[in-house]
Scaffold this motif. Structure first.
Motif, PDB file in Angstrom:
ATOM      1  N   ASP A 152       0.763  -1.318   0.042  1.00 40.78           N
ATOM      2  CA  ASP A 152       0.061   0.015   0.103  1.00 40.78           C
ATOM      3  C   ASP A 152       0.928   1.407  -0.006  1.00 40.78           C
ATOM      4  OD1 ASP A 152       0.523   0.821   2.600  1.00 40.78           O
ATOM      5  OD2 ASP A 152      -0.564  -0.704   3.259  1.00 40.78           O
ATOM      6  N   THR A 346      -3.984   3.254  -1.302  1.00 41.17           N
ATOM      7  CA  THR A 346      -4.037   2.600  -2.306  1.00 41.17           C
ATOM      8  C   THR A 346      -2.987   1.519  -2.600  1.00 41.17           C
ATOM      9  OG1 THR A 346      -4.657   2.490  -4.654  1.00 41.17           O
ATOM     10  CG2 THR A 346      -2.994   4.155  -3.737  1.00 41.17           C
ATOM     11  N   SER A 358      -9.546   6.503  -3.460  1.00 38.31           N
ATOM     12  CA  SER A 358      -8.439   6.106  -2.630  1.00 38.31           C
ATOM     13  C   SER A 358      -8.489   6.979  -1.114  1.00 38.31           C
ATOM     14  CB  SER A 358      -7.204   6.511  -3.049  1.00 38.31           C
ATOM     15  OG  SER A 358      -6.875   5.874  -4.324  1.00 38.31           O
TER      16      SER A 358
END
Length: 488
Positions: A152, A346, A358
């Motif tokens: 991420d 994200t 996001s």
């Protein structure tokens, strides 16, 4: 959805009622000034004090001291003294801590511009396939090597805020305020001590200079006596013993002068250090008493609480100990913290800047109640209570010490005035004896031993007069300091 909103409202109401219920429960007890049993007057000082008169403690040092050179030295020291500069920095540190304590009421905000995280695990990891492995490899295709379990990218703003339910943060603010006030009193105490020490050293220099002058004047008399004795010896009127004893008396006086000059230079260096400069010659006026009211208006003992910086600092220390005890007590009770995070997250870097897909918003609240921490919190509170008792005892002792110092200085001044008066009479009598002894010696009615004895007594009496003057000067300065003067 409606049920969830109602449940949230109920939780909010319950939380609000809880906060209102405990919000008034403060853990810090208000400061109570201890019973000091303040005397109505100083011991040994029976004069009445009028409320509209000004105590010498409230006199600026420029008015208390009349010597122009001394005033110039003190003024220079207040600009250059190292200890005073250090005290100024401690005041600034206290001010910085006070500002920081005021900021405790505001939430903490942090910004994370960019965070990258990538986790790798093997096939026996207990949570394999929770997200990315399942999507990439399917339920029946377990990877046999390290695989990416989590990936991420994130950018966020985080906020946290602790509610001051038990008055902990307000107590921290008051403690910081008392600490700041204590540093200001410490600065005043350094200034009082500096002014007093410079004055005492300056007067001691003048005392040494007066001693040197007395010995030099005595050498002139001894020279005259030695010449007369040598003439008598040549005429056969006295033996060589008379010449030797007179010469010995002269050498004794000469030997003491270098010792006094060495001590004079040492005191000059001390005074230069107090002023904050390298060694150099210090000019002196004649040794004279400062222009002080003969009655020495000293005020009431209760005024020491505001005049004496060390007494005031001790009281601020006591006030701070009250707040520290309250803080230690509040740490034993629940703390309520609110938090929020707003940002973007994200697993694909190119989608990070897409708020619609996001973005995230996290709200959280925490009520934390310490239960068992190896008795640390209770011990801290018990120690804080004992430290408060210690601070109160120190405050009492400091006030008693202050009143005793003033009484000692007042008694010393009264007795030293008597001593000075007797010393002046002794000098006058000794000078008459020297004059008479010289006249009798020249006329042959007295021997050289009587002249030497009279001169020695005159020397001792003059040195005693200078010392008495010095002691009275020192007592005046000590009274000024003990009353808390010198920092204005």
């Amino acid at each position: 959805m409606v049920m969830k909103i109602n449940q949230m409202k109920q939780i909010g109401y319950i939380t609000l009622v809880f906060l209102l219920a405990v919000g008034g429960c403060k853990m810090t007890k208000p400061y109570q000034e201890p019973e000091l049993n303040v005397p109505s007057k100083y011991y040994g000082y029976e004069k009445e004090y009028l409320k509209d008169t000004t105590s010498i403690a409230q006199m600026p040092w420029t008015e208390f001291f009349s010597d122009s050179i001394l005033i110039s030295l003190v003024d220079t020291a207040l600009q250059n003294n190292i200890d005073l500069q250090i005290a100024d920095l401690y005041v600034e540190i206290g001010q910085a801590r006070l500002k920081q304590s005021k900021a405790n009421y505001f939430p903490s905000v942090g910004f994370t511009p960019f965070k990258y995280r990538r986790d790798y695990y093997s096939e026996n990891y207990n949570n394999w396939g929770s997200n990315r492995a399942r999507r990439n490899h399917g339920e029946g295709n377990i990877p046999s090597s390290f695989y990416t379990e989590r990936l991420d990218y994130e950018s966020s703003i985080d906020l946290s805020w602790e509610l001051d339910i038990w008055g902990k943060m307000s107590a921290q603010k008051r403690a910081a305020l008392n600490n700041y006030m204590k540093t200001q009193e410490f600065q005043k105490a350094v200034k009082t001590s500096l002014v007093s020490e410079i004055a005492s050293t300056y007067f001691y220099l003048a005392y040494l200079r007066s001693q040197i002058d007395v010995y030099n004047d005595n050498l002139v008399l001894l020279d005259n006596t030695l010449r007369i004795v040598e003439l008598q010896y040549e005429a056969g009127e006295v033996t060589s013993l008379a010449v030797k004893q007179t010469t010995s008396q002269k050498l004794r006086a000469q030997t003491l002068i270098p010792q006094l000059e060495r001590e004079f230079i040492r005191q000059e260096n001390k005074l230069n250090r107090l002023i904050g400069r390298h060694a150099q010659t210090i000019e002196l006026n004649n040794l004279s008493l400062p222009m002080v009211d003969e009655d020495h208006v000293v005020g009431l003992p209760i005024e020491l609480l505001s005049n004496r910086p060390d007494v005031a600092a001790s009281e601020y220390q006591l006030k701070e100990s009250y707040e520290r005890a309250g803080i230690a007590n509040a740490m034993r009770y629940p703390s309520v913290k609110l938090g929020a995070s707003l940002g973007l997250n994200t697993f694909q870097l190119e989608k990070l800047l897409n708020p619609a897909g996001s973005g995230f918003l996290l709200l959280n609240g925490l009520v934390y109640q310490p239960i068992f921490q190896q008795r640390k919190l209770k011990t801290n509170y018990e120690i804080a209570l004992k430290e408060k008792e210690i601070a109160e005892l120190k405050f009492r002792d400091k006030f008693i010490q202050a009143t005793n110092e003033v009484s000692n200085a007042l008694m010393a001044i009264d007795k030293m005035k008597e001593e000075l008066s007797l010393a002046q009479e002794r000098v006058e009598a000794a000078q008459r004896a020297v004059k008479d002894a010289n006249m009798l010696f020249r006329s042959g009615l007295a021997n050289y031993l009587e002249v030497i004895t009279a001169q020695r007594e005159a020397l001792d009496s003059e040195l005693n007069l200078v010392a008495a003057k010095m002691r009275l000067l020192g007592a005046d300065v000590e009274l000024y300091r003990s009353l808390g003067g010198g920092w204005r």
